[in-house]
Design an enzyme around this catalytic site. Structure first.
Site, PDB file in Angstrom:
ATOM      1  N   HIS A 253      75.338  52.639  62.553  1.00 18.68           N
ATOM      2  CA  HIS A 253      74.521  52.960  61.388  1.00 18.68           C
ATOM      3  C   HIS A 253      75.360  53.414  60.209  1.00 18.68           C
ATOM      4  CE1 HIS A 253      71.291  52.447  64.253  1.00 18.68           C
ATOM      5  NE2 HIS A 253      70.633  52.059  63.190  1.00 18.68           N
TER       6      HIS A 253
ATOM      7  N   CYS B 133      65.689  41.442  60.543  1.00 14.85           N
ATOM      8  CA  CYS B 133      66.196  42.493  59.655  1.00 14.85           C
ATOM      9  C   CYS B 133      67.545  43.064  60.095  1.00 14.85           C
ATOM     10  CB  CYS B 133      65.176  43.624  59.549  1.00 14.85           C
ATOM     11  SG  CYS B 133      64.801  44.393  61.122  1.00 14.85           S
TER      12      CYS B 133
HETATM   13  C1  PEP Z   1      68.440  46.396  64.327  1.00  8.37           C
HETATM   14  O1  PEP Z   1      68.612  46.950  65.417  1.00  8.37           O
HETATM   15  O2  PEP Z   1      68.789  45.230  64.090  1.00  8.37           O
HETATM   16  C2  PEP Z   1      67.805  47.121  63.215  1.00  8.37           C
HETATM   17  C3  PEP Z   1      67.489  46.519  62.102  1.00  8.37           C
HETATM   18  O3  PEP Z   1      67.601  48.457  63.350  1.00  8.37           O
HETATM   19  P1  PEP Z   1      68.764  49.571  63.293  1.00  8.37           P
HETATM   20  O4  PEP Z   1      70.003  48.905  62.767  1.00  8.37           O
HETATM   21  O5  PEP Z   1      68.282  50.654  62.417  1.00  8.37           O
HETATM   22  O6  PEP Z   1      68.903  49.993  64.712  1.00  8.37           O
END
Ligand code: PEP
Ligand code: MG
Length: 588
Positions: free
Chosen positions: A196, A519
């Site tokens: 993240h 996403c």
């Molecule tokens: C993912 O896991 O691809 C996502 C968009 O969520 P995060 O990156 O916040 O875990």
């Protein structure tokens, strides 16, 4: 070591761009205090420093206890009582002083080894009593540590302009506070491509290289450094020629960025007119104001957990209601997909929730494997009060725009049914309270765990939309930690298994006539975009900064070419060969 020659270190490229500036060693955890020896003469002063920190911590706890006695839950009063007792225990008073004398180390070193010792000693004992004791020791130690180095700790918001921030690890709560003008680049020892912290660095356009030996850098006398986030290079004490070359490269990047930005208003459509809707991923609610300029079709993913990651507590229902309402209004009818708190994994918060059990996850992150632990919807269903407050806020705000709810880390259909049941009861409660609601708030499910990808047809029948989270899907399918640089060579979204799963998910969504959006970070990768389109994805959600690049890439392809490319890709069994195929076939 004194070293003023140019030194080039190779690391893992995480976020593109060139950073040029002076280094700042940044540490937020116990990481940097492994060995801090002191001389005999400094012992008394060190003991005085410790007593002072202990005294301040004790006062802190006494104050908290007084407050809790008035209106806090009795468990908290009891815990604080235990902490006070611990601080008066000879182990913490004379015991630590003896260790300072005996080991001739700074108190930080002694505390960090104490925390480690406790964690290791008790980690295998699942008994709740022992786990509680570890929590207490860690909690008390952290409180004292925070008083031991209140000024020594550089805040990320206070680093000088153009700093090259060097740290062992970055957590999202720090990265989100970083200002791209102050932070020229990040360099860390730990950290993976889709951690993240990495996502935030990319969203902010801060160059970032991980997997670099920070300890080695500490031994070099650094006059200046260049970070090449595209190649994964850290050049310490660059020669004049190198510096000049990189200044030019940086100018090139900035010019290219400006050019792309100017085309952000264009439609995201293929040469032959197929529209691909591009949404924005958002972490900071304030940035919703800026979205209009970025050409986003709405917010495809609001990572709501960022609302508390750098605060001292969970936002209340009322605070959340105001935030969601404001966001929905400023989007003027465009969708706002609020993903409910995705707590856990590599998202550590630096505060303690009041709920005694919830503290477990925040304080020590002591789950043996947090990515496979009580993360996201698992956490929310286990702590329904936190979850209900968020859902109530969302439901109440829903009449101010096109708000949709997204559930993270679903691994079983029962989780969706449980959420539906909670929402139903909350709607009834709100109606009884006379609060106006919209008819229905669409409920979506993140597909980011292998079981949900495989059961996608069944899930698609129960929900209103699907959202593929490749960042986690790749991590869980390939069993390669997204935050670990040692598994970076095993972690890639172009793995054949991932392409097959995406095809399967799209087909299930189409059969159930439910929209599907992607996403994950790969939605902003120019080599991956045509494949995704070819696999049938028609909606992508990326950081606002990347929208112009994504549109620019889409506008180079015809839908048939993309389909052929994807079909070709699906033929490959070997990840390596597939990668080679893509690197030649997707260049335009
Ligand atoms: C993912 O896991 O691809 C996502 C968009 O969520 P995060 O990156 O916040 O875990
Ligand atoms: Mg995820």
């Amino acid at each position: 070591m004194s070293h003023t020659e140019e030194v080039v270190l190779r690391g893992l490229p995480i976020s593109k761009g060139i950073g040029i500036g002076l280094p700042v060693f940044f540490s937020s955890h116990e990481e940097d205090v492994q060995e801090l020896p002191i001389s005999k003469k400094e012992i008394d002063e060190e003991i005085y420093r410790y007593r002072n920190a202990l005294d301040l911590s004790r006062k802190d706890v006494e104050r908290l206890q007084r407050m809790s006695l008035r209106d806090g839950p009795p468990e908290i009063v009891a815990i604080l009582g235990t902490h006070l007792e611990m601080m008066q225990d000879p182990l913490m008073t004379t015991g630590i002083e003896d260790k300072i004398r005996g080991m001739q180390q700074k108190t930080e070193t002694i505390f960090c080894s104490l925390i480690e010792e406790y964690k290791q000693r008790f980690s295998i004992l699942q008994d709740a009593y022992f786990q509680d004791r570890v929590r207490d020791v860690v909690d008390v130690s952290r409180r004292i540590l925070s008083y031991l180095r209140p000024v020594g700790r550089v805040r990320i918001t206070e680093v000088p302009h153009n700093s090259i921030v060097l740290a062992h690890e970055l957590v999202p709560s720090e990265t989100i506070e970083a200002n791209a003008i102050l932070v020229g680049a990040f360099v860390t020892s730990a950290g993976g491509i889709t951690s993240h912290a990495a996502i935030i660095a990319r969203a902010k356009g801060i160059p970032y290289v991980a997997n670099v030996d920070i300890k080695l850098l500490k031994r070099i006398e650094i006059r200046g450094a260049i970070v090449d986030g595209s190649q994964g290079l850290v050049i310490v004490n660059p020669s004049r020629a190198t510096l000049k070359r990189y200044q030019e490269v940086r100018r090139g990047y900035l010019q290219n960025d400006r050019k792309l930005k100017n085309s952000s208003h264009l439609r995201g459509e293929t040469v032959d007119g197929y529209e691909i809707r591009i949404f924005a991923n958002l972490e900071n609610p304030k940035e919703v104001e800026l979205l209009r300029k970025s050409g986003a079709a709405g917010v495809g993913l609001f990572r709501s957990e960022y609302l508390f990651l750098f605060r001292k507590r969970f936002p209340t229902e009322e605070e959340q209601f105001e935030i969601y309402k404001k966001m929905a209004r400023s989007l003027r009818g465009k969708p706002l997909v609020i993903r409910v708190f995705d707590i856990g994994g590599d998202k550590k918060a630096d505060f303690m929730p009041e709920d005694r059990d919830a503290q477990y996850f925040f304080n020590i992150g002591s789950e043996l494997n947090p990515a496979l632990g009580c993360r996201a919807i698992r956490f929310l269903l286990r702590y329904p009060e936190i979850f209900k407050a968020q859902l109530r806020a969302i439901l109440r705000a829903s009449r101010f725009g096109d708000i949709q709810i997204l559930i993270p880390m679903v691994s079983d259909i029962s989780e969706i049914l449980a959420v539906r049941a909670i929402i139903k009861t909350l709607r009834e409660d709100l109606c009884k309270e006379g609060i106006k609601l919209t008819k229905e708030v669409p409920l979506g499910c993140m597909i980011e765990v292998p079981s949900s990808a495989l059961m996608c047809d069944a899930l698609a029948r129960e929900i209103d939309f699907l959202s593929i989270g490749t960042n986690d899907l790749v991590q869980y399918v390939l069993a390669a930690d997204r935050s670990n640089p040692n598994t970076a060579d095993l972690y890639f979204s172009t793995h054949p298994s991932i392409l097959r799963l995406i095809r399967m998910i799209v087909s299930s969504a189409n059969q159930a006539q439910k929209p599907v959006l992607l996403c994950g970070e790969c939605a902003a990768d120019p080599a991956m975009i045509p494949i995704l389109i070819g696999l049938g994805i028609r909606e992508l959600s990326v950081s606002a900064r990347h929208i112009p690049l994504v549109k620019h890439t889409i506008r180079k392809w015809r839908i048939l070419e993309a389909c052929r490319l994807a079909e070709g890709a699906l033929e490959y069994g070997s990840a390596k060969e597939l990668k080679a195929y893509l690197s030649t076939e997707t260049v335009r």
